[in-house]
Design a protein around this motif. Structure first.
Motif, short mmCIF file in Angstrom:
data_model
loop_
_atom_site.label_atom_id
_atom_site.label_comp_id
_atom_site.label_asym_id
_atom_site.label_seq_id
_atom_site.Cartn_x
_atom_site.Cartn_y
_atom_site.Cartn_z
N ALA A 1 0.81 -1.22 0.00
CA ALA A 1 0.00 0.00 0.00
C ALA A 1 0.84 1.27 0.00
O ALA A 1 0.33 2.36 -0.27
CB ALA A 1 -0.94 0.00 1.20
N GLY A 2 2.13 1.16 0.32
CA GLY A 2 3.00 2.33 0.27
C GLY A 2 3.54 2.60 -1.11
O GLY A 2 4.23 3.60 -1.33
N ASP A 3 3.22 1.73 -2.05
CA ASP A 3 3.76 1.83 -3.41
C ASP A 3 2.81 2.60 -4.33
O ASP A 3 2.16 2.03 -5.20
CB ASP A 3 4.01 0.42 -3.96
N GLY A 4 2.71 3.90 -4.10
CA GLY A 4 1.93 4.75 -4.99
C GLY A 4 0.45 4.85 -4.69
O GLY A 4 -0.27 5.61 -5.35
N TRP A 5 -0.04 4.09 -3.70
CA TRP A 5 -1.46 4.21 -3.35
C TRP A 5 -1.72 5.55 -2.68
O TRP A 5 -0.87 6.08 -1.96
CB TRP A 5 -1.86 3.09 -2.40
N LYS A 6 -2.91 6.08 -2.91
CA LYS A 6 -3.30 7.35 -2.30
C LYS A 6 -4.33 7.09 -1.20
O LYS A 6 -5.07 6.12 -1.23
CB LYS A 6 -3.88 8.29 -3.36
N GLU A 7 -4.35 8.02 -0.24
CA GLU A 7 -5.24 7.86 0.90
C GLU A 7 -6.69 7.75 0.46
O GLU A 7 -7.45 6.93 0.99
CB GLU A 7 -5.05 9.03 1.85
N ASN A 8 -7.10 8.57 -0.50
CA ASN A 8 -8.50 8.55 -0.92
C ASN A 8 -8.89 7.21 -1.54
O ASN A 8 -10.04 6.76 -1.44
CB ASN A 8 -8.79 9.68 -1.91
N GLN A 9 -7.93 6.53 -2.18
CA GLN A 9 -8.22 5.23 -2.77
C GLN A 9 -8.46 4.17 -1.70
O GLN A 9 -9.38 3.36 -1.80
CB GLN A 9 -7.06 4.81 -3.69
N VAL A 10 -7.63 4.21 -0.66
CA VAL A 10 -7.81 3.27 0.44
C VAL A 10 -9.13 3.52 1.16
O VAL A 10 -9.89 2.59 1.46
CB VAL A 10 -6.63 3.38 1.43
N LEU A 11 -9.45 4.79 1.40
CA LEU A 11 -10.70 5.12 2.10
C LEU A 11 -11.92 4.75 1.25
O LEU A 11 -12.96 4.36 1.79
CB LEU A 11 -10.72 6.60 2.45
N SER B 1 8.72 7.33 3.29
CA SER B 1 8.42 8.62 3.92
C SER B 1 7.50 9.48 3.06
O SER B 1 6.88 10.42 3.58
CB SER B 1 9.71 9.38 4.22
N SER B 2 7.38 9.17 1.77
CA SER B 2 6.51 9.96 0.89
C SER B 2 5.09 9.42 0.83
O SER B 2 4.21 10.03 0.22
CB SER B 2 7.10 10.02 -0.52
N SER B 3 4.85 8.27 1.45
CA SER B 3 3.52 7.67 1.42
C SER B 3 2.61 8.33 2.45
O SER B 3 3.06 8.78 3.51
CB SER B 3 3.63 6.17 1.73
N PHE B 4 1.32 8.35 2.17
CA PHE B 4 0.34 8.86 3.13
C PHE B 4 0.37 8.06 4.42
O PHE B 4 0.00 8.55 5.49
CB PHE B 4 -1.07 8.83 2.53
N LEU B 5 0.84 6.81 4.34
CA LEU B 5 0.89 5.96 5.52
C LEU B 5 1.84 6.49 6.59
O LEU B 5 1.70 6.14 7.77
CB LEU B 5 1.29 4.53 5.13
N LYS B 6 2.81 7.30 6.17
CA LYS B 6 3.74 7.86 7.15
C LYS B 6 2.97 8.63 8.23
O LYS B 6 3.29 8.54 9.42
CB LYS B 6 4.73 8.79 6.44
N LYS B 7 1.92 9.38 7.83
CA LYS B 7 1.11 10.11 8.81
C LYS B 7 0.34 9.15 9.71
O LYS B 7 0.10 9.45 10.88
CB LYS B 7 0.12 11.03 8.08
N TRP B 8 -0.02 8.01 9.18
CA TRP B 8 -0.80 7.05 9.95
C TRP B 8 0.04 6.38 11.04
O TRP B 8 -0.52 5.92 12.04
CB TRP B 8 -1.38 5.97 9.02
N VAL B 9 1.36 6.30 10.83
CA VAL B 9 2.21 5.59 11.79
C VAL B 9 3.12 6.52 12.59
O VAL B 9 3.89 6.05 13.43
CB VAL B 9 3.06 4.51 11.07
N SER C 1 12.65 1.56 9.30
CA SER C 1 12.58 3.00 9.52
C SER C 1 11.79 3.69 8.42
O SER C 1 11.93 3.39 7.24
CB SER C 1 14.01 3.58 9.55
N TRP C 2 10.95 4.67 8.82
CA TRP C 2 10.12 5.45 7.90
C TRP C 2 10.74 6.79 7.56
O TRP C 2 10.08 7.63 6.93
CB TRP C 2 8.72 5.65 8.47
N THR C 3 11.99 7.04 7.95
CA THR C 3 12.64 8.33 7.64
C THR C 3 13.15 8.35 6.22
O THR C 3 13.37 7.30 5.61
CB THR C 3 13.79 8.59 8.61
#
Length: 285
Positions: free
Chosen positions: A128-138, A163-171, A283-285
């Motif tokens: 899901a970190g591979d180019g997926w967008k938050e709106n698509q998951v929701l 670090s560029s994935s929307f999931l970074k904010k989630w974790v 690491s997500w950095t």
């Protein structure tokens, strides 16, 4: 006598993934080699007894699903042992009692329309970190409902740190100064709600309601009976979702560790520090 094949967790964190039947959204992943995709394929086995179970496993593109060693390939090592028949054209497994596990791709927002009206018991988004967008998951989360099934609807994602994935904010809540998930993260349940296209987070469902629902005049809907829910307009119902992040790495997969495998861990340890942080420690950095 035919050889008996057993499927089950290889570590405590894999056990947590397989046994969690109530969290609405689960994210599995972190360092390399944690066995996240394999354990998520196995997770569907807890529901195939239900003839109304409908699961769809997503990747960004169809070639990623079909390539050698991809999810479809790996699923054949599991599901055929439970009497399922794979239908190549439909890209789906059909189990003897009617349960189904399907594979599909969503490359862009344009593909979402084809899932309007779907009734999915479980969704698995691989990488899901591979180019997926938050709106698509929701959006896919909005397509989930029981449709008569006794299985609690769940959306499960696997991901490597990006670090560029929307999931970074989630974790972000669980990361240390190096971007590595803190010990015990796998036992934390957080809550989120989407209001006016914004995702809000809190440590508890009640805290989330107090901060973002009460001021809007909404009704806290968790725990209400069907009859009580009918007393209120749907737009006023505050229905938060639970979220769990289960970080995994090679240390959660004994099949890639000595003495079974003497090279995988050594290769990770031979990497520069930045790569070790990402691929060995997640690491997500």
């Amino acid at each position: 006598m035919a050889e008996q094949i057993k499927f089950g967790p290889a570590s405590e964190k894999q056990r947590l993934v397989l046994q969690d039947k109530t969290t609405d959204v689960i994210l599995v992943g972190g360092g390399a080699g944690g066995g996240k995709s394999a354990v998520c394929l196995m997770k569907q086995l807890d529901a195939i007894h239900d003839p109304l179970f409908r699961c769809t496993i997503f990747r960004r593109t169809a070639p990623e699903l079909k390539r050698q060693g991809g999810l479809i390939d790996e699923s054949k090592k599991v599901y055929k042992h439970f009497g399922a028949i794979y239908k190549t054209q439909a890209q789906e497994w059909c189990f003897p009692n009617g349960a189904q596990v399907k594979f599909a791709a969503i490359a862009s927002d344009d593909d979402l329309g084809g899932w309007q009206g779907s009734q999915l018991t479980r969704v698995l988004i691989d990488e899901a970190g591979d180019g997926w967008k938050e709106n698509q998951v929701l959006f896919l989360l909005s397509r989930m409902r029981t449709a008569g099934s006794n299985i609690h609807p769940q959306l499960i994602m696997t991901a490597n740190p990006d670090s560029s994935s929307f999931l970074k904010k989630w974790v972000d809540f669980c990361l240390d100064e190096n971007g590595v998930p803190k010990p015990g993260t796998e036992h934390v349940i957080r809550w989120f709600v989407v209001l006016e296209s914004v995702v809000y987070w809190a440590d508890t469902a009640k805290e989330l309601f107090e901060k973002h629902g009460k001021e809007r005049g909404m009704i806290f809907a968790l725990g209400l009976t069907d009859e009580e829910l009918k007393e209120h307009h749907p737009s006023l119902l505050f229905i938060p979702k639970s979220f769990r992040f289960i970080p995994t790495n090679v240390f959660d997969n004994p099949y890639l560790l000595p003495p079974r495998n003497n090279s995988y861990l050594a290769n990770l340890l031979a990497q520069p520090r930045v790569n070790q942080l990402k691929y060995l420690h997640g690491s997500w950095t």
